[in-house]
Write a protein that holds these residues in place. Sequence first.
Motif: not given
Length: 439
Positions: A146-149, A152-163
């Motif tokens: 929840s925190f990472l998503a 994150a910017p809406p169009n980069q949730r996959g990238f930021h969530g991958s961390f």
Amino acid sequence: MSDIPSSVATRPLRATGSVLRNRVAGCIGHAIEWFDFSIYANFAIFFGPQLFPATDQRSALLAAFGVYAIGFVMRPAGGWLLGAIADRHGRRTALAISVTLMALGSLLLAVLPPYAAIGLAAPVVATLARLLQGLSVGGEFAAACSFLAETAPPNQRGFHGSFLFFGTGLGLIAASGIAWLLTTVLTHAQMAAFGWRIPFLIGALGGLFGYWLRTRVEETEAFRRTAGRRTARKGSVRVLFTQYAKPTWTLVGTSVLGAFAFYLFIVYVPVYAIHRSGAAPATAYAASTLSLIVFTAVQPLFGRLSDRFGRRPQLIVMAAAYTLFLYPVVLSVGDTFWSIAWVELFGIVLYALYTAIAPALMAELFGAEIRSLGIGLPFNLVVAVLGGTTPYLMTWLQGRQQENLFLLYVCAGSAVSLLTYILMKETRGIALDAQEPRA
């Protein structure tokens, strides 16, 4: 001289610093969590005879893995309790609690006297420590997703969530690397006598750093927007299984294969190679460390790809490959470095297709008022039932020369997840604020 006020000019820097701080808090905190949690399985072969009453090595290992599975009983409880805390009191609060519980469990194991000294108190305290760690991991995943998503910017949730799983990889690399280092420099007798305590002590100290880090990040905007809503709805199990029934069952289906894959390829394969193929412990853990480095490195890449092409394609590729090839690949494990590394790389690179996008995918299924509970409870139920029993079941079947039956079982789970991935809707690009309760 520029006419732009200095306060305006520094906003992008502040925003960048805030995003970086959030990524570090989610990544490093999760690394500490998973270092603590995984060293139990990595070192069970050494402390099993010390903490559990048994007549032989295999019985002691079974007892140790039995407690490992018992710890998973607390994962759904952690997903429910800390998920509700995250939805009602904030993601930051839940994350700080989870890392504290994990550190306490590691400290108990680090200082626990052996069975020969305190009798049944040794396995009892070991079980208590694993229950605390299971509670921690159950709540950690939900709050961190929840925190990472949400940050994150809406169009980069996959990238930021991958961390999130990048942090998991760092923790697992550290655990596997410590196992390799200690088994290289210490004899088996020294490992059994005191060496296995070292990583638990390191994990306990790391938990203090994790707590400090997580109490210094800001709460997410998505949570703050829901802070004034009725608390009876926030973090409610009834709301989850009625108004969010469809995304809940979707999450269950998507999690089946992930639960198997993690504990089969990351946790058990090194031990499996040692016992089945006669591999040297240092060789098995070195191969595991290499594969974990690759697993960690590809997380941001796969997360970025999902932001461009969608979540479903990656999930379908993973499940199809497991369904078709898992059985012969796992049975091919040998006693050499590359024979073990090949099996590990096959399993966890495919698994990375799932882990890189899991935080974004799961967060995109639920509204903010129920998001952490919606991720934590069903996901951890699946992991408890399927993932938690994997090491024990594999060890038991191996003793009966029937480990191939378990691999067929996992292939069936792969088919279940594959069907779910084919039928589910694409979630990439969905507005988190637009999620409404569903019938």
